[in-house]
Design an enzyme around this catalytic site. Sequence first.
Site, short mmCIF file in Angstrom:
data_model
loop_
_atom_site.label_atom_id
_atom_site.label_comp_id
_atom_site.label_asym_id
_atom_site.label_seq_id
_atom_site.Cartn_x
_atom_site.Cartn_y
_atom_site.Cartn_z
N LYS A 1 -8.42 2.89 -6.58
CA LYS A 1 -9.24 2.37 -5.41
C LYS A 1 -9.80 3.83 -5.01
CE LYS A 1 -5.51 3.22 -2.13
NZ LYS A 1 -4.45 2.43 -1.17
N HIS A 2 -10.97 3.77 -4.23
CA HIS A 2 -11.61 2.64 -3.82
C HIS A 2 -13.05 2.72 -4.40
CE1 HIS A 2 -8.98 4.07 -0.72
NE2 HIS A 2 -8.70 3.11 -0.19
N ASP B 1 0.82 -1.27 0.07
CA ASP B 1 0.10 -0.11 -0.11
C ASP B 1 0.89 1.23 -0.03
OD1 ASP B 1 -2.37 1.50 0.31
OD2 ASP B 1 -2.69 1.01 2.30
N ASP C 1 -10.71 -4.37 -0.51
CA ASP C 1 -9.88 -3.59 0.56
C ASP C 1 -9.88 -4.52 1.61
OD1 ASP C 1 -8.59 -1.58 1.79
OD2 ASP C 1 -10.45 -0.19 1.68
N HIS D 1 -12.37 1.71 7.96
CA HIS D 1 -11.61 0.78 8.72
C HIS D 1 -12.54 0.58 10.27
CE1 HIS D 1 -8.39 2.80 6.30
NE2 HIS D 1 -7.72 1.51 6.43
#
Length: 494
Positions: free
Chosen positions: A172-173, A72, A257, A185
């Site tokens: 992304k995303h 990442d 993800d 998250h």
Amino acid sequence: MSHASHHLERLALTVLQPGFAGTEAPDWVRRRIGEGLGSVGLFGRNIHSGDQVAALTAALRKEKEDILVAVDEEGGDVTRLEVGTGSSWPGNLALGVVDDPDLTRDVATGLGRDLARCGITFNWGPDADVNSNADNPVIGVRSFGADPELVARHTVAYVEGLQATGVAACVKHFPGHGDTAVDSHLGLPRVDATRELLAARDLLPFRAAIAAGAKAVMSAHIVLPAYDDTHPATLSRAILTGLLREELGFDGLIVTDGIEMGAIADTYGIADGTVRALAAGADAVCVGGGLCDEDTVVLLRDAIVAAVREGRLAEDRLADAARRVGELAAWTTSVAARGGPAGDHAVGLAAARRAIRVDGAFTPLSGPAHVLELTSQANIAVGDRTPWGVGAYLADALPGTTVARPGLRAFGLVDGQLAAAAGRPLVVVVRDLHRNISAADLLAGIVAARPDTVVVEMGLPYGDAQGLTRVSTHGAARVCGIAAAETLTGRTLG
């Protein structure tokens, strides 16, 4: 074990992208690669130096030459390769502010060379989100900006620059995490936008990236009722297959993800989430930002195999996913640039300099200053290990400069800092001030007493400077801190 069981387990391992602990390849990872594991993900915990990462990836490739090694690495605030020092490359917002696609392409090429030199072949980036919500707690400076056309052209440039080095890009995303006020998250964001708005805003950069040949797309753990009122995009067949595959015509790898993120783990659990994602159209499941052990890999492998046997996941869907992993791995092998030169880091610093913007009257500092850096909680994608700020560079350039980083709740902070800065210039460094109420209140108290305070904003600059002298870096990468110190001193430091 029967041949059929062995075959299913191998397919299941192929579609997993797990992380692991340590700076060397654990025995269990090497063993699972031999059993079919198709990818691994590296995080800051795995990285000490470029040479160490090169040795790590070489050890992995002794087990499987075309193992996908992912990271990442967005540059800017989200860096893994330079987690201990800060990035040599400015992030997306800085590049979007400059708005020179050739520069963006050059930065992506330089970053790609750094990755390729270490044996990394798959980057979970660039971020193609349109940051349409300034209060977004997880995107912000990771986005090229709030204008869909600008984001699209820079996403294309980044994909082209990165993939020219043999490193696969993963935009992304999908289908866009820019209009959220919840960090996926930690929770499950919901974006109540019409299909028409999503098409004109959020989907535009993804369409452009697909047309430019992006090898992979990462799904977002967000609910978009316009397409699916029940499931987050990662688990939605309507979004991954109907929208991304069929409507947008994407034929590359779809990766989730992190499946252990709260939006999935706290709602479905990682095992059921993994199965649902594959059934919806995902080809690879990222896991390991927090969970990074062999038991997790076995749990997910067995959940996939059980789902096939129970009819909840079609075997041909699993085989198709594994095929796409293999095709991407083959591409990285055919264009591999491993062991080549590192990127030209002078390009990164030059880009950071071009991204600096100054509001208000300002005279360069001629003597030592007092620097107050008001810390803020970084989101999980950024992490809390990477240094940021301006004070260290000013202290080197102007001997006698003092730097303070007190907690925001420190008693007597304002009076104490004003006393420390008596008779000297005062520089206050902030990050996303508009989302940090405590820091904004403290700054207001300081500026009331010292109107000559210079503010350095290293996050998303919001609104006008309201009469302040403000230096905006548009990101907190190491090179952004150097560029800000150069602006403050009128000297070349890098």
